[in-house]
Design an enzyme around this catalytic site. Structure first.
Site, PDB file in Angstrom:
ATOM      1  N   THR A 157       1.268  -0.014   6.076  1.00  0.00           N
ATOM      2  CA  THR A 157       0.823  -1.445   5.191  1.00  0.00           C
ATOM      3  C   THR A 157       1.535  -2.292   5.530  1.00  0.00           C
ATOM      4  O   THR A 157       2.038  -2.277   6.212  1.00  0.00           O
ATOM      5  CB  THR A 157       2.389  -0.570   4.488  1.00  0.00           C
ATOM      6  OG1 THR A 157       2.570  -1.559   3.028  1.00  0.00           O
ATOM      7  CG2 THR A 157       3.274  -0.267   4.894  1.00  0.00           C
ATOM      8  N   GLY A 158       1.364  -3.284   4.816  1.00  0.00           N
ATOM      9  CA  GLY A 158       1.676  -4.379   5.043  1.00  0.00           C
ATOM     10  C   GLY A 158       0.063  -5.865   4.843  1.00  0.00           C
ATOM     11  O   GLY A 158      -0.122  -5.400   4.372  1.00  0.00           O
TER      12      GLY A 158
ATOM     13  N   THR B 262       0.778  -1.516   0.387  1.00  0.00           N
ATOM     14  CA  THR B 262      -0.100  -0.437  -0.081  1.00  0.00           C
ATOM     15  C   THR B 262       1.349   1.273  -0.256  1.00  0.00           C
ATOM     16  O   THR B 262       1.820   1.169   0.696  1.00  0.00           O
ATOM     17  CB  THR B 262      -0.743   0.037   0.984  1.00  0.00           C
ATOM     18  OG1 THR B 262      -1.307  -1.491   1.711  1.00  0.00           O
ATOM     19  CG2 THR B 262      -1.033   1.091   1.717  1.00  0.00           C
TER      20      THR B 262
ATOM     21  N   ARG C 133     -13.051  -9.452  -0.500  1.00  0.00           N
ATOM     22  CA  ARG C 133     -12.028  -9.452   0.459  1.00  0.00           C
ATOM     23  C   ARG C 133     -11.583  -7.445   0.707  1.00  0.00           C
ATOM     24  O   ARG C 133     -11.261  -7.310  -0.105  1.00  0.00           O
ATOM     25  CB  ARG C 133     -10.862 -10.134   0.453  1.00  0.00           C
ATOM     26  CG  ARG C 133      -9.298  -9.543   1.836  1.00  0.00           C
ATOM     27  CD  ARG C 133      -9.054  -9.159   1.292  1.00  0.00           C
ATOM     28  NE  ARG C 133      -7.733  -8.598   2.352  1.00  0.00           N
ATOM     29  CZ  ARG C 133      -6.564  -7.903   2.139  1.00  0.00           C
ATOM     30  NH1 ARG C 133      -6.803  -7.013   1.264  1.00  0.00           N
ATOM     31  NH2 ARG C 133      -5.389  -8.004   3.547  1.00  0.00           N
ATOM     32  N   VAL C 134     -11.659  -6.778   1.987  1.00  0.00           N
ATOM     33  CA  VAL C 134     -11.042  -5.625   2.192  1.00  0.00           C
ATOM     34  C   VAL C 134     -10.234  -5.840   3.716  1.00  0.00           C
ATOM     35  O   VAL C 134     -10.415  -6.028   4.558  1.00  0.00           O
ATOM     36  CB  VAL C 134     -12.573  -5.179   2.427  1.00  0.00           C
ATOM     37  CG1 VAL C 134     -12.510  -3.218   2.963  1.00  0.00           C
ATOM     38  CG2 VAL C 134     -13.157  -5.017   1.411  1.00  0.00           C
ATOM     39  N   GLY C 135      -9.368  -4.610   2.747  1.00  0.00           N
ATOM     40  CA  GLY C 135      -7.939  -4.925   3.749  1.00  0.00           C
ATOM     41  C   GLY C 135      -8.170  -3.963   5.077  1.00  0.00           C
ATOM     42  O   GLY C 135      -8.930  -2.853   4.599  1.00  0.00           O
ATOM     43  N   ASP C 136      -7.361  -3.210   5.259  1.00  0.00           N
ATOM     44  CA  ASP C 136      -6.923  -2.250   5.966  1.00  0.00           C
ATOM     45  C   ASP C 136      -7.346  -0.981   5.602  1.00  0.00           C
ATOM     46  O   ASP C 136      -7.483  -0.207   6.083  1.00  0.00           O
ATOM     47  CB  ASP C 136      -5.653  -2.164   6.913  1.00  0.00           C
ATOM     48  CG  ASP C 136      -4.500  -2.318   6.139  1.00  0.00           C
ATOM     49  OD1 ASP C 136      -4.639  -2.762   5.166  1.00  0.00           O
ATOM     50  OD2 ASP C 136      -3.524  -1.850   6.734  1.00  0.00           O
TER      51      ASP C 136
ATOM     52  N   GLY D 128      -3.498  -6.633   5.670  1.00  0.00           N
ATOM     53  CA  GLY D 128      -3.888  -5.829   6.992  1.00  0.00           C
ATOM     54  C   GLY D 128      -4.865  -6.459   7.832  1.00  0.00           C
ATOM     55  O   GLY D 128      -5.272  -5.593   8.506  1.00  0.00           O
TER      56      GLY D 128
HETATM   57  N1  GLY Z   1      -2.483  -3.835   3.381  1.00  0.00           N
HETATM   58  C1  GLY Z   1      -2.998  -3.522   2.245  1.00  0.00           C
HETATM   59  C2  GLY Z   1      -3.841  -4.965   2.156  1.00  0.00           C
HETATM   60  O1  GLY Z   1      -3.613  -5.797   3.581  1.00  0.00           O
HETATM   61  O2  GLY Z   1      -4.853  -5.075   2.346  1.00  0.00           O
END
Ligand code: GLY
Length: 316
Positions: free
Chosen positions: A231-232, A180, A208-211, A234
């Site tokens: 970043t990483g 990200t 799927r939705v991340g952070d 989520g």
């Molecule tokens: N940090 C981005 C995600 O996990 O989608």
């Protein structure tokens, strides 16, 4: 996982890493230079350069965040941000993005949006042009189209596939290009804003939705205190509201870097997994900034009037 990485994470869990000790021993850094841009990963240097130029030319902080992130969203070599990002398990690129604006604590967010060239602009439009904070999936795409944002034809799967393959062929992935962009901005007048944009985890389940689009996880801005971005993986950030936690630790008096280290240590208390990938950047109202993460290859980019640099992860 290599021995050195295992040691890195274990030391972090115990709060023994050299950086953590040093962070607590040092007096708070002096007031920093403003305007200031701080972003995740080396690829964000180009975004920072665009963003700082807008601020130095007298442009608005939201334009700086948006157009700065455009640069990375348009980078065809980047496989984790923008339409050139990695597809999900069904072969579709679904993008997540958000924006926060300190004054008035405003925010906009889009998740699992397809075919929109600049998801960060969709997030900004949600914030500025809708009564809502977050739109997802097809609703987010329809809203973005109604707002006149640029798109590619995802309804025609054949055309979309051709477009995606052509684009992928334009350039091979650059080494170190992953994950990200979170971009934080502090204006010379003390205004704080930030944005986040990603294609998320490669091969993720559709939907799927991340952070990244989740306020307080991928990004958090508090105009009285500062901002943090992530970043990483989520899944390991959003269960802890990690960027909210970082800003709250700054509120208690910690420097940006100390607040990040304390947040990661908190997460590591209950995450026993060796494969934890969580990295953060933060800045505060005084122009101080910092970063830290569990990935030794994590780097971050900083731009002011006098410099534009990529800095190493200083460790935990
Ligand atoms: N940090 C981005 C995600 O996990 O989608």
């Amino acid at each position: 996982m290599s021995m050195s990485r295992r040691k890195f994470v274990r030391r972090a869990a115990l709060g023994l890493a050299a950086g953590a000790a040093a962070a607590h021993a040092q007096p708070p850094p002096e007031k920093g230079e403003t305007p200031l841009i701080v972003s995740t990963w080396p690829f964000a240097k180009a975004s920072n350069d665009a963003a700082i130029k807008i601020l130095l030319d007298g442009g608005s902080i939201l334009d700086a965040v948006e157009r700065g992130i455009w640069v990375t969203e348009d980078d065809v070599t980047n496989k984790s941000v923008g339409l050139g990002g990695s597809p999900n398990a069904a072969g579709f690129v679904q993008l997540d993005s958000c924006m926060m604006y300190g004054p008035g604590h405003k925010a906009g967010s889009v998740a699992a949006i397809e075919g929109i060239r600049h998801p960060i602009s969709a997030a900004r439009r949600v914030m500025e042009k809708s009564p809502h904070v977050m739109l997802v999936g097809e609703g987010a795409r329809v809203f973005a189209l109604e707002q006149g944002l640029e798109s590619v034809p995802v309804d025609d799967r054949e055309m979309y596939e051709k477009w995606r393959k052509d684009r992928a062929a334009q350039s091979a992935q650059k080494p170190g290009n992953h994950d990200t962009i979170a971009l934080l901005a502090l204006g010379a007048d003390g205004t704080i804003a930030g944005g986040c944009s990603t294609s998320g985890l490669a091969g993720k389940l559709p939907g799927r939705v991340g952070d990244s689009p989740i306020l307080g996880s991928g990004l958090y801005v508090d105009n009285e205190i500062g901002a943090a971005g992530s970043t990483g993986t989520g899944e390991n950030v959003m269960r802890y509201c990690a960027t909210f936690m970082i800003v709250e630790f700054m509120r208690q008096g910690l420097s940006p870097r100390e607040a990040i280290v304390k947040t990661i240590q908190r997460i590591l208390q209950s995450e026993k997994r060796d494969d934890l990938h969580i990295n953060f950047v933060a800045l505060d109202k005084h122009g101080r900034y910092g970063a830290a993460g569990t990935d030794s290859n994590f780097k971050y980019a900083v731009a002011t009037k006098s410099q534009s640099v990529v800095l190493d992860n200083p460790g935990l």
